[in-house]
Each structure stands twice: as C-alpha cells, then as structure tokens.
Motif scaffolding. Structure first.
Motif, PDB file in Angstrom:
ATOM      1  N   ASP A   1       0.742  -1.336   0.120  1.00 15.48           N
ATOM      2  CA  ASP A   1       0.028   0.193   0.124  1.00 15.48           C
ATOM      3  C   ASP A   1       1.016   1.213   0.192  1.00 15.48           C
ATOM      4  O   ASP A   1       0.359   2.259  -0.350  1.00 15.48           O
ATOM      5  N   ASP A   2       2.199   1.121   0.518  1.00 17.21           N
ATOM      6  CA  ASP A   2       3.130   2.346   0.199  1.00 17.21           C
ATOM      7  C   ASP A   2       3.492   2.632  -0.704  1.00 17.21           C
ATOM      8  O   ASP A   2       4.184   3.799  -0.835  1.00 17.21           O
ATOM      9  N   ILE A   3       3.487   1.762  -1.948  1.00 15.29           N
ATOM     10  CA  ILE A   3       4.147   1.956  -3.275  1.00 15.29           C
ATOM     11  C   ILE A   3       3.068   2.901  -3.909  1.00 15.29           C
ATOM     12  O   ILE A   3       1.903   2.815  -3.723  1.00 15.29           O
ATOM     13  N   PRO A   4       3.582   4.150  -4.263  1.00 13.26           N
ATOM     14  CA  PRO A   4       2.863   5.015  -5.127  1.00 13.26           C
ATOM     15  C   PRO A   4       2.208   4.201  -6.261  1.00 13.26           C
ATOM     16  O   PRO A   4       2.647   3.306  -6.967  1.00 13.26           O
ATOM     17  N   ALA A   5       1.011   4.943  -6.419  1.00 10.48           N
ATOM     18  CA  ALA A   5      -0.087   4.509  -7.396  1.00 10.48           C
ATOM     19  C   ALA A   5       0.521   4.152  -8.760  1.00 10.48           C
ATOM     20  O   ALA A   5       0.172   2.924  -9.473  1.00 10.48           O
ATOM     21  N   PRO A   6       1.161   5.318  -9.425  1.00  8.13           N
ATOM     22  CA  PRO A   6       2.029   4.863 -10.757  1.00  8.13           C
ATOM     23  C   PRO A   6       2.945   3.759 -10.790  1.00  8.13           C
ATOM     24  O   PRO A   6       3.143   3.247 -11.919  1.00  8.13           O
ATOM     25  N   LEU A   7       3.531   3.204  -9.701  1.00  6.24           N
ATOM     26  CA  LEU A   7       4.342   2.254  -9.743  1.00  6.24           C
ATOM     27  C   LEU A   7       3.866   1.197  -9.207  1.00  6.24           C
ATOM     28  O   LEU A   7       4.347  -0.304  -9.670  1.00  6.24           O
ATOM     29  N   ARG A   8       2.574   0.924  -8.600  1.00  4.08           N
ATOM     30  CA  ARG A   8       1.932  -0.205  -8.180  1.00  4.08           C
ATOM     31  C   ARG A   8       1.969  -1.276  -9.199  1.00  4.08           C
ATOM     32  O   ARG A   8       1.566  -2.473  -9.070  1.00  4.08           O
ATOM     33  N   SER A   9       1.520  -0.828 -10.598  1.00  2.00           N
ATOM     34  CA  SER A   9       1.046  -1.622 -11.616  1.00  2.00           C
ATOM     35  C   SER A   9       2.188  -2.125 -12.344  1.00  2.00           C
ATOM     36  O   SER A   9       2.300  -2.955 -13.347  1.00  2.00           O
ATOM     37  N   LEU A  10       3.572  -2.060 -12.028  1.00  2.00           N
ATOM     38  CA  LEU A  10       4.522  -2.169 -12.562  1.00  2.00           C
ATOM     39  C   LEU A  10       5.054  -3.751 -12.602  1.00  2.00           C
ATOM     40  O   LEU A  10       4.890  -4.244 -11.352  1.00  2.00           O
ATOM     41  N   ASP A  11       5.416  -4.550 -13.355  1.00  2.00           N
ATOM     42  CA  ASP A  11       6.005  -5.644 -13.292  1.00  2.00           C
ATOM     43  C   ASP A  11       7.409  -5.808 -13.005  1.00  2.00           C
ATOM     44  O   ASP A  11       8.264  -5.267 -13.944  1.00  2.00           O
ATOM     45  N   PRO A  12       7.884  -6.113 -11.793  1.00  2.00           N
ATOM     46  CA  PRO A  12       9.216  -5.892 -11.587  1.00  2.00           C
ATOM     47  C   PRO A  12      10.072  -6.737 -12.374  1.00  2.00           C
ATOM     48  O   PRO A  12      11.379  -6.573 -12.623  1.00  2.00           O
ATOM     49  N   ASN A  13       9.463  -7.710 -12.943  1.00  2.00           N
ATOM     50  CA  ASN A  13      10.351  -8.591 -13.946  1.00  2.00           C
ATOM     51  C   ASN A  13      10.574  -8.025 -15.364  1.00  2.00           C
ATOM     52  O   ASN A  13      11.351  -8.514 -16.208  1.00  2.00           O
ATOM     53  N   SER A  14       9.778  -7.171 -15.647  1.00  2.00           N
ATOM     54  CA  SER A  14       9.653  -6.444 -17.230  1.00  2.00           C
ATOM     55  C   SER A  14       9.375  -5.064 -16.706  1.00  2.00           C
ATOM     56  O   SER A  14       8.105  -4.611 -17.194  1.00  2.00           O
ATOM     57  N   GLN A  15      10.347  -4.018 -16.185  1.00  2.00           N
ATOM     58  CA  GLN A  15       9.951  -2.566 -16.038  1.00  2.00           C
ATOM     59  C   GLN A  15      10.416  -1.851 -17.422  1.00  2.00           C
ATOM     60  O   GLN A  15      11.010  -2.313 -18.394  1.00  2.00           O
ATOM     61  N   PRO A  16       9.583  -0.767 -17.656  1.00  2.00           N
ATOM     62  CA  PRO A  16       9.612  -0.071 -18.913  1.00  2.00           C
ATOM     63  C   PRO A  16      11.291   0.549 -18.746  1.00  2.00           C
ATOM     64  O   PRO A  16      11.721   0.744 -17.763  1.00  2.00           O
ATOM     65  N   ALA A  17      11.384   1.123 -20.028  1.00  2.00           N
ATOM     66  CA  ALA A  17      12.633   1.863 -20.291  1.00  2.00           C
ATOM     67  C   ALA A  17      12.883   3.198 -19.389  1.00  2.00           C
ATOM     68  O   ALA A  17      11.639   3.715 -19.082  1.00  2.00           O
TER      69      ALA A  17
END
Length: 927
Positions: free
Chosen positions: A382-398
């Motif tokens: 819940d502490d992760i900012p909303a824009p980052l919560r949807s990121l897949d840590p195994n395939s993050q964007p450039a």
C-alpha cells in the motif's frame, strides 16, 4: 534555431534539440562527434592557420615557454573570432574527453590541423595542469588540448589571473574573486553557457588528480550557481523538453561535482531537485524472489520500481548505438531474479535482521520529506505510489538516460555516506544498479550501461560469495574500458560506424543524419563520475588492497608508474625503505609533486618535508600531517597551539573536507577554545549532517558557551543521525544532562531508557538514581485514576520504573524504594510491600555490611522502612479483592526482620543505629 537554443544544444550535446538549419551545421557536427569534418566549416581558418601551426612545435620547451605558447595560441584564436574561439574551446575539451575518458582513440588525420601537433605529454606539459601541488597522471593523452581549452575559457571570461601553470598557491576564495563570474540574467545566456563549459573543464582537470582539489571544487560550485541555469531557460515557453532536460542535467552535474568534492550533503540536495525536475518516480520495496531455475521457494530480496516521465524518454539516445544484453544461458542460475510478492515487509526484516541501517541524511518523517530521501522506501504494498504499483518488477519499462544517471549518482551518494560492507545497504545498492542494467535491451546509453556494470562489479566484491566473480568482472571491464581497450572488445562490440571510424574522419562528405559512436559515448560524460581510462586500473588496485591482495595491487601501480601509490603499499607492509625509494623515484621525475613530498614526509616523519609540500602548492594534507605531528610528537609532548595553526591552514586550503574540520574542532575542545570548536563542528555538520560525533561535539562546545537550547538541538540531531541504535552512550548521557537542565522530562525519560538498554552490563552504573527519583516524583505528583486514560509519559514512566529498571538493577535498596513509591501510587500495596522486602534483602546482602558503617546505616534504614511497610500495608485489601489482605502475618515478619538484623550487626553494638534497632524490636513486641 535561436542562439539560446544553440547554447542549450551545446550544453546538453543533444542532437534532438537542433532544427538542422545550415548555420547550425558546426554545432551538429560537434554533437555528432565528427570533429574532423568541423575543419570544413568556419573553423578551418583556425585549424590550419600557419601562425598557429608554427607555435605548435612544443616538444622541447620548458614550463614557462609552454605557458607563453599556450597564451599566444589562445590569443590568436580569439583574434580570429570570439564566437569561434568559444566553439574551439568546447571542441578541444570534447576531443580530450574522448581520448582520455570515453574512447575510441582519436586517429591523427590532417584534417585536424594544428591539433595533431599538440600531442606532447612531457613533464613540462603536465606541469601546466598541476594545481596546489597536485600533478596529473603521466598517462594523460594530448594534455595540451585541455590546457588550451582551459586557457581559452579563462580569456573569454576575462579572468585577471590564470590557473594554468601559475598561481600554484592560490586559495579557493581568491580563485572565485578573480574568476570574474558575472551576474546571470536572461540576456547573457552566452556567458552562462561559457561558465557551464568552464565548470566542466575544471571538473575534467579535477579528475586527473588523486585527491579532490579545493580550488577546483569551490570554483566549480561558484560557476554552477542557480542563476546560470535560469539564464539558459526559454522563458517564452517554460514547459518544454529542452528546458526540462537542461534543468535536470544542471542538477545532476552539480551533484556529481559535490561527490567529487566529498560533500555528500550538497549532492543529496541537488539530487532531490533533479528528481523534482525530471518527474522520476521510484521506490525501494521488499519482495520474494527466486535466483535459480530449480528453486521452489522464493527468498527475501529487494527491488527498485521506477518510471520516467514521457517527455524525458523522447530525448533518449538511439538504441542502435547502445550495448545489447548478452545472455548467460546458465543451466542453473536465472538470468535475473524472478520477483514475486511485492511490498513484502518481511523481506526487509529478513535481509537486515529487523534492524535497518539508516542511509539518508535527515530523519524524514512526513510523506513530503520521504520524497526527498535518496532512496524512498515502501515497506508494504500500500505504500508503493499508485503509478508504480502496476509495474511488473520482472519487466519494467525503459528509463530516460538522465534518470538512469540519477539512480547511479544516488548509489554513489548513499555509498559515500554509509558504513562499508553493510549487508542491507549492499542489497539496496544492488537493487538500484540492477534497475538500470535490467532495462529493456538496447535502451540504456553506452556510457551509463558501462558505469552500471562497473558499479555492480564493485558491489560484488563486497560479498564473500561473489567476491571472486566481482574481481574477475572488474578485470574484464578494465580490459574493455581501460588503457588496453583498443586491443580488446568482447563486452562492448564495435558498431559498423566505429569499425570505419578512421575512414569516416577522412571522408569528404558527411551525411547530417549520421551519429558516430563516440557522440553516444560522450553524451552523459559530465553527469556521471569522471573516470579516466587509467583510473579504472587504479580503482581496481584499491579494491585489491581492500581485499588484502597487496602484491596484485602493487603490480598495477608499478605498471601505471604510480610510484607514490606503490610506496604507500610498501609502507603498509612495513617496508619503509622500499617505500622511500619509490617516492624518491617519483620526485626525481617530478620534483614539485607536493603529494609525493608529503608522503615522503609521512615515511620519514620529517616536518621539513611537510613544510616543503605546503610551499610547493598549498597541499592541504601536508598541513594536516604537521598538525598531527605537533599534537603528538615523538617525545610524547604536545603543542596544541602549533597544531591549531597548521590545521587552520589545512581547512582554509581544503574547506570541503569533513575530517579536516573535525580534527580542527577536536583541537579546539582540547585547548578549551570553544568558539573555535563550535565553528569547526558547525562546518562539519554542514558538510555531513549524519555524523553523530560531530553533532555531539558541537553540543559540548555550545554548552561551554552557555548556549543551552542550541546545544540540546545539536544533541537531538546527534542521537537521531546515522545508525541510531549504535549511538554512543556518552552522547545519550549528555543528552540526559541537558534535558534535565531544560526541564524536558519526556526527553529525560527517553534518554534514561536508552542508557539503561545500552549499558545493561554496567548495572546501576547505567542509571542516574537522583533522576529516577525525580521522575518518580513527577509521576506521583498527579493523582492516580485507574479508570482514566494515562498520558504517554505516565505509561512509559511506569513501565520504565517498575519493569525495565528492576530487570537490570535488582541489588540497590534505593532503586527498590523508588519502585515501591510508584507501586503505592498505582494503588498496589502488595507490590509496594514486595519492593520494600527486596530493598531490605539488597541492603543486607552487601558483602561490606560488617566492615562499612555506611552499609550498616543503609541496612538499618531499609529495615525501618520494611517494618513501617508491614505495619501500614499489612491490613490493606489484597490484590485478589476477595476479602484477603496484603500480609496476614505482618507482625511476625516485622519482628523476625528486626531480630535477624540485630544478629547480623553485633559488630556494630556500640553504634546509634544498633540502639535504634533494639528500640524497634521492643516496639514490634508490643504490636
């Protein structure tokens, strides 16, 4: 394109900012790294000027003659065109950086005109780059390019003095006052760009030295003032990509300059501003991860989630010139960790045994302050900012290249301000660097990628399980990126453009859309830590020394002909004769090398040599050695006043060094010069506000100056800085004393509890019993109401006095009487009676009872208190509230207590206390 846009393009070296107008072709060629083709532009008259060519025969000239030649060449270039001379200064700097930092090696082609003749690297040439007794490495290629660039910048800025080859003893303040730094406004953006490029050139010169140079560091910060970047901004449309890019780059370069000067606090502030300007969002969180292909259970790990703003992503470097990831294809280990369970707070506890080492400067508490941390942390999902919560840590964007640079600079800042070899900090730094390395293939700039590989390899060497692999990786990177890079190319294969580099230099025409590989390499060179090629070898040697491989380190130093460093290796092994031999060898080559003279003084412990090193170039370390010599002479005597004088010179010569100011402050405390000590430790905490001992010493000086409130504020910072769990008990003791004087009883209670916890083995030595009595008095002064909610002070104080103190100190009658007082206030007379019994047992158990009259008096007093407690509490309702009493047979116990003590104290029959006991025995018989 406007002139202001051209300046921004030159500063940023970004071809995306150019419109492609014909008049901007020289700028485009410079940005593309097509230096030879620049000779076909207006610069040809400079490159092939016969009068300049005649001046470039410098092989056998001395230092003074060389300096005159450099001045003459600079004057001739400026006489042709001031605008072209400004452009020439940048060109010279860029070629020097390519040759010595990024590669590939520059071929000698006729199109380069007079530059081809400026390749001399004699001692006389290198001496022109020396400053404050510091000399550059003899491995520098084409040093005259940097010398001429620096001189052109000085002349264009109309500096009344020069740092090139003269004014070797110039103080930092004098360098600033003589640099003619203008007041930047919207109209003088050309001067702003000039100052920025000069600051870059100074930092390049700084990177050639072994130690940070205070003159260059101080002057760089003065040049990179906030009004400089404001002058380059396009105010007609503030929210543009060039404006954002320029602002982010400015803050990153300031942060890198601060790191080079050893000022991590200023680096942290600049990085916070860079993050705000770039819009980068990132957070460190705990998670579970698998490391091998056949691993069934995931273990604790850390991951950095990060996302760049779209506007910065659009101006990234072209992927076709970036290094591609080479898969290991290991049968056992995964290519990278496979993450799961983001926001796992147990992962942080497992990695750090529940005790996280603080890695940020201030103790931020609010969400707003959390954003300013070097590495924001999300303990739970819940502490992760909303824009980052949807990121897949195994395939993050450039990430945008500048954001990758920012993460690497944050890594450097954290590492510079945390204890070495801390396991959890190492995991945090590894998560940071892997976020850069594991971006989508081909999305990371060449220089950024190679720097990230280097950082990861250094981190690998700090872990026992990976130290061998880390060292081998460092060796590979040194071969790829260092002085032998021209013969090897495995990790970074050459592109087609680079393979044809010499031919492209000599080509007659050049397509405008061609971007050479060296342009990509140098794109972010001024934002990342500047590391000349040979410094990678040197850094590898330093790492080998840390690991105890002195022989391997010596081989590198001797191969690089770094005789002073090799001498230090021999000195660490106790071979002082060999160390002296190598230092003398260095001095034979460079008699005015202040560092070598200073090291020779350290080997011989000769003050005359330190004085000579100071006279050669105000070498700060020489004065520091003199100060320490005077502080502790070989005969055991001390001359603190002389030490203060030498250390004063040291801090003036290098005002950005924390250790120098700290020692200066300690000298002030020892000589009771508290004004001096307060000033010195104030400078210490300004440079590094995470130093507990600097804050504590500042408080000590302020206390002596009767500045009680200021001292308490300093102590508050002391106990909350750095690793708070390892704060010295002496700091907490001072905190306690000052809190008592100020009547801050909540803080007194906090300090008392901390001291009790940290000094458990000291028993009652960990407690100030009069303070315990005062705390108990404050507690019982308010009426006790079992139904009302207690204050935080009351709850904490009761727990401290009735549970924590007795668990540590159970043999002090005085302490048990304090506990009894609190238990009685809590309306628990049965506990109060037990406390008086324990107080009595503690008093009569003292081994000195029969020899020490004070111990005898204390035992009698404890007996009287216990008898009184039996009488007062015995008939009161018991704790069960079922008609029982506290002590049904209190009379018998009272008589037995008195008789027992009379029997023990027969050796004291002639004392008044023994008579008082007899009277007490008679009184108990009648009850």
């Amino acid at each position: 394109m406007t002139t202001r846009q051209s300046q921004v393009a030159l500063i940023c070296l970004k071809k995306e900012f150019l419109s492609g107008a014909p008049e901007e072709r020289p700028i485009k060629l410079l940005i593309n790294g097509q230096y030879a083709k620049l000779t076909g532009t207006e610069l040809r008259q400079i490159f092939h000027d016969h009068s300049i060519l005649e001046l470039c025969e410098v092989e056998h000239l001395g230092q003074e003659q060389l300096r005159n030649v450099v001045d003459q060449i600079a004057d001739k270039i400026i006489s042709v065109s001031e605008e072209l001379s400004y452009f020439s200064a940048i060109l010279l700097l860029q070629i020097f950086v390519q040759t010595n930092f990024t590669g590939p090696r520059l071929p000698r082609v006729d199109e380069l005109g007079f530059l081809v003749r400026l390749t001399s690297s004699t001692p006389a040439v290198l001496s022109l780059l020396s400053l404050s007794g510091q000399r550059p490495s003899k491995l520098v290629d084409w040093p005259l390019l940097l010398i001429l660039s620096l001189r052109l910048f000085e002349k264009l800025q109309r500096c009344p003095i020069s740092l090139v080859g003269e004014n070797q003893s110039l103080e930092p303040e004098a360098a600033i006052s003589q640099s003619n730094i203008p007041e930047f406004t919207e109209d003088n953006y050309v001067q702003a760009a000039l100052c920025w490029w000069r600051a870059r050139a100074l930092q390049v010169q700084q990177s050639l030295f072994h130690d940070a140079n205070p003159v260059l560091s101080t002057l760089t910060f003065s040049l990179l003032c906030p009004s400089l970047v404001a002058a380059l901004m396009d105010n007609t449309d503030v929210n543009t990509a060039p404006n954002q890019y320029t602002l982010v780059l400015y803050h990153l370069e300031r942060a890198r300059a601060a790191l080079g000067a050893g000022s991590e606090t200023q680096a942290s502030e600049s990085l916070a501003r860079a993050k705000s300007a770039s819009g980068l969002q990132f957070v460190l969180t705990g998670c579970k991860a698998k490391r091998t292909r056949f691993q069934e259970k995931a273990f604790a790990a850390l991951a950095v989630l990060a996302r760049s703003q779209d506007t910065l992503l659009r101006v990234g470097s072209e992927s076709r010139h970036n290094p591609q990831e080479v898969a290991l294809n290991d049968d056992l280990f995964l290519e990278r960790l496979r993450f799961e369970n983001l926001g796992d707070d147990q992962a942080l506890e497992e990695l750090g045994d529940g005790k996280r080492v603080k890695i940020d400067f201030p103790n931020y508490e609010s969400a707003e302050d959390q954003e300013a941390k070097l590495l924001p942390i999300a303990v739970k999902e819940d502490d992760i900012p909303a824009p980052l919560r949807s990121l897949d840590p195994n395939s993050q964007p450039a990430l945008a290249d500048l954001d990758s640079v920012q993460l690497l600079l944050r890594l450097e800042t954290i590492r510079a301000n945390t204890p070495a070899n801390n396991a959890l900090v190492g995991e945090e730094l590894r998560a940071l660097v892997e976020r850069v390395l594991f971006s989508p293939p081909g999305s990371v700039n060449w220089l950024v990628f190679s720097n990230a590989l280097w950082q990861r390899s250094l981190l690998e060497t700090s872990r026992p399980k990976t130290v061998e692999r880390g060292v081998l990786q460092l060796y590979s990177l040194v071969e790829e990126l260092g002085v032998h890079a021209e013969q090897t190319a495995r990790l970074f294969p050459k592109s087609k453009e680079e393979e044809q580099f010499p031919q492209m230099f000599a080509a007659s025409d050049l397509r405008d859309d061609t971007t050479l590989i060296n342009a990509v390499r140098s794109q972010y060179v001024y934002a990342l830590p500047l590391s000349p090629k040979w410094s990678l070898d040197s850094r590898l040697a330093e790492k080998l020394l840390e690991l105890g491989s002195v022989k391997s380190a010596l081989e590198i130093y001797e191969r690089l002909q770094l005789w002073t460093d090799a001498a230090l290796c021999y000195g660490s092994m106790g071979n002082e004769s060999k160390a002296e031999e190598l230092v003398l060898r260095q001095l034979a080559e460079s008699p005015d090398d202040a560092r070598a003279v200073c090291v020779l003084g350290d080997v011989r412990q000769d003050p005359a040599l330190w004085e000579k090193a100071w006279q050669l170039g105000r070498y700060a370390n020489a004065k520091r050695s003199l100060a320490k010599y005077c502080y502790r002479r070989p005969d055991g005597s001390r001359d603190c006043r002389a030490a203060i004088g030498h250390q004063y010179d040291c801090v003036r010569a290098n005002p950005l060094n924390f250790e120098n100011w700290y020692f200066y402050g300690c000298l002030g405390l020892e000589t009771e010069d508290y004004e001096l000590a307060a000033e010195a430790f104030t400078r210490c905490v300004a440079l590094d506000d995470s130093s507990q001992y600097a804050w504590s010493n500042l408080a000590s000086a302020l206390l002596r100056l009767d500045k009680l409130k200021e001292a308490f504020t300093a102590l508050q910072r002391a106990v909350s800085s750095g690793d708070t769990e390892k704060a010295s008990w002496k700091i907490w003791e001072n905190y306690l004393i000052v809190a008592v004087k100020l009547g801050r009883w909540d803080e007194v209670l906090l300090a008392s509890r901390t001291l009790l916890d940290t000094r458990k083995l000291d028993g009652d030595g960990s407690l100030d019993i009069p303070i315990l009595e005062k705390l108990a008095g404050l507690l019982v002064a308010e009426p006790y109401d079992a139904d009302a909610r207690q204050t935080h002070f009351q709850r904490t104080c009761v727990k401290f006095l009735c549970q924590e103190v007795p668990a540590v100190v159970n043999y002090s009658a005085r302490v048990w009487r304090i506990v009894a007082k609190v238990d009685l206030w809590r309306k628990k007379p049965w506990l109060a009676l037990e406390d008086y019994e324990k107080a009595y047992r503690a008093a009569i158990s003292r081994p000195e009872l029969e020899a020490d009259q004070d111990a005898w008096r204390e035992a009698v007093a404890a007996c009287e208190d216990l008898v009184s407690a039996y009488e007062n509490f015995g008939e009161l309702p018991g704790k069960h509230g079922a008609g029982d009493v506290v002590c049904k047979d209190w009379r018998f116990k009272a008589r037995s207590t008195v008789r027992s003590l009379l029997s023990k104290g027969k050796v004291w029959e002639d004392t008044a206390e023994y008579v008082r006991l007899q009277e007490l025995r008679d009184e108990t018989k009648n009850k």
